[in-house]
Scaffold this active site. Structure first.
Site, PDB file in Angstrom:
ATOM      1  N   ARG A  23       1.077  -1.405   0.055  1.00 26.44           N
ATOM      2  CA  ARG A  23       0.017   0.028   0.017  1.00 26.44           C
ATOM      3  C   ARG A  23       0.834   1.150   0.049  1.00 26.44           C
ATOM      4  NH1 ARG A  23      -2.906  -3.234   3.496  1.00 26.44           N
ATOM      5  NH2 ARG A  23      -4.858  -4.050   2.520  1.00 26.44           N
TER       6      ARG A  23
ATOM      7  N   LYS B 205       3.116  11.230 -11.845  1.00 26.03           N
ATOM      8  CA  LYS B 205       2.389  10.289 -12.505  1.00 26.03           C
ATOM      9  C   LYS B 205       3.112   8.874 -12.674  1.00 26.03           C
ATOM     10  CE  LYS B 205      -0.679  13.349 -15.353  1.00 26.03           C
ATOM     11  NZ  LYS B 205      -0.730  13.465 -16.871  1.00 26.03           N
TER      12      LYS B 205
ATOM     13  N   GLU C 233      10.276  17.704 -26.089  1.00 23.01           N
ATOM     14  CA  GLU C 233       9.312  17.951 -24.941  1.00 23.01           C
ATOM     15  C   GLU C 233      10.031  19.427 -24.074  1.00 23.01           C
ATOM     16  OE1 GLU C 233       6.762  16.485 -23.882  1.00 23.01           O
ATOM     17  OE2 GLU C 233       6.746  14.434 -24.435  1.00 23.01           O
TER      18      GLU C 233
ATOM     19  N   LYS D  47       7.846  22.498 -15.065  1.00 21.60           N
ATOM     20  CA  LYS D  47       7.117  21.467 -14.758  1.00 21.60           C
ATOM     21  C   LYS D  47       6.649  21.640 -13.423  1.00 21.60           C
ATOM     22  CE  LYS D  47       5.434  16.818 -15.425  1.00 21.60           C
ATOM     23  NZ  LYS D  47       5.531  15.589 -16.116  1.00 21.60           N
TER      24      LYS D  47
ATOM     25  N   GLU E  24      -4.321  17.182 -11.911  1.00 17.92           N
ATOM     26  CA  GLU E  24      -4.949  17.432 -13.315  1.00 17.92           C
ATOM     27  C   GLU E  24      -6.378  17.592 -13.222  1.00 17.92           C
ATOM     28  OE1 GLU E  24      -2.736  15.071 -16.250  1.00 17.92           O
ATOM     29  OE2 GLU E  24      -4.351  15.620 -17.814  1.00 17.92           O
TER      30      GLU E  24
ATOM     31  N   ARG F  95      -2.530  21.926 -15.307  1.00 21.29           N
ATOM     32  CA  ARG F  95      -1.781  20.921 -15.944  1.00 21.29           C
ATOM     33  C   ARG F  95      -1.980  20.372 -17.390  1.00 21.29           C
ATOM     34  NH1 ARG F  95       0.962  16.174 -11.956  1.00 21.29           N
ATOM     35  NH2 ARG F  95       2.067  15.250 -13.649  1.00 21.29           N
TER      36      ARG F  95
ATOM     37  N   ASN G 255      -0.045  19.118 -22.131  1.00 19.63           N
ATOM     38  CA  ASN G 255      -0.374  18.136 -23.407  1.00 19.63           C
ATOM     39  C   ASN G 255      -0.392  18.835 -24.609  1.00 19.63           C
ATOM     40  OD1 ASN G 255      -0.803  15.888 -21.595  1.00 19.63           O
ATOM     41  ND2 ASN G 255      -2.983  16.851 -20.914  1.00 19.63           N
TER      42      ASN G 255
ATOM     43  N   HIS H  31      -0.039  16.906 -27.872  1.00 19.67           N
ATOM     44  CA  HIS H  31      -0.327  15.610 -27.422  1.00 19.67           C
ATOM     45  C   HIS H  31      -1.531  14.725 -28.023  1.00 19.67           C
ATOM     46  CE1 HIS H  31       3.465  16.182 -25.328  1.00 19.67           C
ATOM     47  NE2 HIS H  31       3.316  14.895 -24.774  1.00 19.67           N
TER      48      HIS H  31
ATOM     49  N   HIS I  10      -0.860  11.442 -29.953  1.00 20.36           N
ATOM     50  CA  HIS I  10      -1.332  10.260 -29.646  1.00 20.36           C
ATOM     51  C   HIS I  10      -1.730   9.643 -30.639  1.00 20.36           C
ATOM     52  CE1 HIS I  10      -1.183  11.579 -25.124  1.00 20.36           C
ATOM     53  NE2 HIS I  10      -0.195  10.924 -25.520  1.00 20.36           N
TER      54      HIS I  10
ATOM     55  N   HIS J  98       8.088   8.966 -29.055  1.00 19.67           N
ATOM     56  CA  HIS J  98       7.108   9.744 -28.418  1.00 19.67           C
ATOM     57  C   HIS J  98       7.610  11.255 -28.815  1.00 19.67           C
ATOM     58  CE1 HIS J  98       4.312  11.317 -25.824  1.00 19.67           C
ATOM     59  NE2 HIS J  98       5.206  12.150 -25.287  1.00 19.67           N
TER      60      HIS J  98
HETATM   61  N1  LIG Z   1       4.915   9.745 -15.625  1.00 17.54           N
HETATM   62  C1  LIG Z   1       4.985  10.741 -16.617  1.00 17.54           C
HETATM   63  O1  LIG Z   1       4.454  11.766 -16.257  1.00 17.54           O
HETATM   64  C2  LIG Z   1       5.378  10.742 -18.094  1.00 17.54           C
HETATM   65  C3  LIG Z   1       5.492  11.503 -18.624  1.00 17.54           C
HETATM   66  C4  LIG Z   1       5.977  11.434 -20.083  1.00 17.54           C
HETATM   67  C5  LIG Z   1       6.558  10.006 -20.505  1.00 17.54           C
HETATM   68  N2  LIG Z   1       6.262   9.204 -19.527  1.00 17.54           N
HETATM   69  C6  LIG Z   1       6.482   7.716 -19.891  1.00 17.54           C
HETATM   70  O2  LIG Z   1       7.847   7.686 -20.113  1.00 17.54           O
HETATM   71  C7  LIG Z   1       7.833   6.355 -21.104  1.00 17.54           C
HETATM   72  C8  LIG Z   1       9.007   6.792 -22.103  1.00 17.54           C
HETATM   73  O3  LIG Z   1      10.245   7.124 -21.478  1.00 17.54           O
HETATM   74  P1  LIG Z   1      11.731   7.054 -22.165  1.00 17.54           P
HETATM   75  O4  LIG Z   1      11.531   8.090 -23.533  1.00 17.54           O
HETATM   76  O5  LIG Z   1      12.723   7.639 -21.312  1.00 17.54           O
HETATM   77  O6  LIG Z   1      11.763   5.611 -22.789  1.00 17.54           O
HETATM   78  P2  LIG Z   1      12.473   4.309 -22.120  1.00 17.54           P
HETATM   79  O7  LIG Z   1      12.457   4.225 -20.603  1.00 17.54           O
HETATM   80  O8  LIG Z   1      11.974   3.026 -22.884  1.00 17.54           O
HETATM   81  O9  LIG Z   1      14.035   4.609 -22.680  1.00 17.54           O
HETATM   82  C9  LIG Z   1      14.394   4.666 -23.805  1.00 17.54           C
HETATM   83  C10 LIG Z   1      15.307   3.622 -24.201  1.00 17.54           C
HETATM   84  O10 LIG Z   1      16.584   4.152 -23.735  1.00 17.54           O
HETATM   85  C11 LIG Z   1      17.398   3.079 -22.689  1.00 17.54           C
HETATM   86  N3  LIG Z   1      18.396   4.164 -21.938  1.00 17.54           N
HETATM   87  C12 LIG Z   1      17.748   4.754 -20.836  1.00 17.54           C
HETATM   88  N4  LIG Z   1      18.641   5.442 -20.592  1.00 17.54           N
HETATM   89  C13 LIG Z   1      19.727   5.254 -21.011  1.00 17.54           C
HETATM   90  C14 LIG Z   1      21.120   5.664 -21.144  1.00 17.54           C
HETATM   91  N5  LIG Z   1      21.717   6.885 -20.219  1.00 17.54           N
HETATM   92  N6  LIG Z   1      21.841   5.572 -22.126  1.00 17.54           N
HETATM   93  C15 LIG Z   1      21.520   4.384 -22.894  1.00 17.54           C
HETATM   94  N7  LIG Z   1      20.436   4.109 -22.842  1.00 17.54           N
HETATM   95  C16 LIG Z   1      19.541   4.256 -22.239  1.00 17.54           C
HETATM   96  C17 LIG Z   1      16.236   2.596 -22.319  1.00 17.54           C
HETATM   97  O11 LIG Z   1      16.705   1.259 -21.811  1.00 17.54           O
HETATM   98  C18 LIG Z   1      15.241   2.179 -23.362  1.00 17.54           C
HETATM   99  O12 LIG Z   1      15.662   1.410 -24.441  1.00 17.54           O
HETATM  100  C19 LIG Z   1       6.531   6.108 -21.437  1.00 17.54           C
HETATM  101  O13 LIG Z   1       6.342   4.748 -21.260  1.00 17.54           O
HETATM  102  C20 LIG Z   1       5.554   7.268 -21.393  1.00 17.54           C
HETATM  103  O14 LIG Z   1       4.561   6.762 -21.136  1.00 17.54           O
HETATM  104  C21 LIG Z   1       5.575   9.375 -18.517  1.00 17.54           C
HETATM  105 ZN   LIG Z   2       4.994  13.500 -23.977  1.00 14.63          ZN
END
Ligand SMILES: NC(=O)c1ccc[n+]([C@@H]2O[C@H](COP(=O)([O-])OP(=O)(O)OC[C@H]3O[C@@H](n4cnc5c(N)ncnc54)[C@H](O)[C@@H]3O)[C@@H](O)[C@H]2O)c1
Ligand SMILES: [Zn+2]
Length: 365
Positions: free
Chosen positions: A126, A148, A190, A232, A242, A247, A251, A254, A258, A271
């Site tokens: 929890r 999030k 971003e 942010k 949100e 907030r 988007n 986005h 999407h 993305h």
């Molecule tokens: N929680 C939120 O507010 C929020 C906001 C935006 C995006 N997201 C989420 O984030 C995710 C995307 O994140 P991302 O773009 O970081 O993708 P990711 O975590 O998949 O990383 C991208 C790739 O880079 C690799 N990697 C990470 N760090 C590295 C480094 N320093 N050197 C070499 N390789 C490295 C990872 O293993 C992966 O293969 C999505 O699932 C999205 O929904 C969440």
């Molecule tokens: Zn985004």
């Protein structure tokens, strides 16, 4: 050791926390985590790309903390792991290694790791405290801040989750050195977004420092990441869950993004690449609605192109794109909601845009 460190406070009263940003900070992770989330047992959650690179250095930084035990759990890198099956494995592994309510979770990785580790922290027994150590630019400026967390369902991205704020975020800009170029540039989309929605001066700064930014200059990175985190943080403090619409400005681009991701089945674009295209579509829609001048779109397009991000939507089925937009979880009663610029540095949330109007924005006239 860190040269210069910036600190951004996320001022959420009893859930307030600090984001530290600088080069070489991973070596100070033990000290940082010991301050914001002291514990005897830590579970580091990472993925198969990040763990082999940085988990040892992270664990070494805890050496001076007496009798702190660290366990490292890793899952297969990539978005395909962000599901409830992988989550169940994490929960079971946490149980096996003896995690309990006094354990602290450390997310070491990109946005996928942050969302997974954060959700594991929010749910195991929890709720456990957790700390974010992001390793992608996207995670530095976006996903690691704001609380999030969650996983995807087969029918929808990020459909199961929680708001669960970390106890602290530690951003070591040196970790970006090994990030593939495409991933790095996707994160910059971003970054550009923050300039468009909230800060004209920051946008102008970005226009003037594309070369050092692409060279991953540590001083410029610290500056840029700090500003994005600050922006942010302000938005999150104003509207943590949100609820008020504040907030929603995050988007920008986005809704188009999407739809592009859905229609191309998440295979064609990263993305951030889809965000780049989505922002230009939103800006064209704002032009069509008489809300913004054409040169505002041109300025965004020029900066995104200079960074090496895509600026032209490929030929895709317009009806399929519209259908995907109408299915977006943020759509209400068949009318679309968009975040649209009035100038660089300001956006409005605009409700009730007809799908036909939106459809015209995919490609320039
Ligand atoms: N929680 C939120 O507010 C929020 C906001 C935006 C995006 N997201 C989420 O984030 C995710 C995307 O994140 P991302 O773009 O970081 O993708 P990711 O975590 O998949 O990383 C991208 C790739 O880079 C690799 N990697 C990470 N760090 C590295 C480094 N320093 N050197 C070499 N390789 C490295 C990872 O293993 C992966 O293969 C999505 O699932 C999205 O929904 C969440
Ligand atoms: Zn985004």
């Amino acid at each position: 050791m860190a040269s210069q460190t910036s600190c951004v406070r996320v001022a959420l009263s009893d859930r307030a926390y600090d984001i530290q940003i600088g080069a070489g900070l991973l070596a100070t992770a033990g000290e940082f985590v010991g301050c914001c989330a002291a514990a005897k047992h830590y579970v580091v959650i990472t993925d198969g790309n990040v763990g082999p690179r940085f988990a040892d250095a992270l664990c070494e930084s805890f050496a001076s903390l007496e009798d702190a035990r660290l366990d490292v759990l890793s899952f297969t890198a990539g978005e395909a792991s962000k599901n409830i099956g992988s989550m169940q494995r994490l929960w079971e592994q946490m149980l096996e290694i003896g995690a309990d309510r006094s354990t602290v979770v450390i997310a070491l990785g990109g946005g996928v790791v942050g969302d997974m580790a954060g959700f594991a922290a929010a749910t195991f027994t929890r709720g456990l405290p957790f700390v974010q150590i992001p390793t992608t630019l996207l995670a530095d400026v976006d996903s690691s801040v704001g609380g999030k967390v969650g996983v995807n369902l087969p029918g929808g991205k990020n459909m199961v989750g929680a708001f669960w704020q970390p106890q602290g975020v530690l951003i070591d800009t040196d970790l970006l050195a090994s990030l593939p170029d495409r991933e790095y540039k996707a994160g910059l989309a971003e970054v550009v977004k923050y300039g468009v929605i909230l800060d004209e001066a920051f946008f102008a700064y970005l226009e003037g420092c594309v070369a050092p930014l692409l060279a991953r200059d540590p001083a410029v990175l610290r500056q840029v990441i700090s500003r994005c985190c600050q922006l942010k943080a302000e938005v999150v403090v104003a509207d943590e869950r949100e609820e008020t619409g504040v907030r929603a400005v995050l988007n920008y681009g986005h809704t188009f993004c999407h739809a592009l991701e859905t229609v191309t089945e998440y295979r064609r674009f990263l993305h951030g690449e889809a965000v780049s295209l989505g922002m230009l579509c939103a800006s064209r829609l704002a032009e069509d609605l008489g809300r913004v001048e054409r040169r505002v779109t041109a300025r965004q397009s020029d900066l995104l192109q200079a960074i090496g991000l895509p600026i032209e939507v490929p030929k895709l089925d317009g009806d399929a794109l519209t259908a995907a937009m109408l299915k977006d979880k943020k759509t209400r009663h068949g009318k679309l909601r968009f975040v649209l610029p009035t100038c660089i540095g300001h956006v409005d949330v605009v409700d009730g845009v007809s799908p036909d109007r939106a459809k015209k924005a995919w490609w320039p006239k």
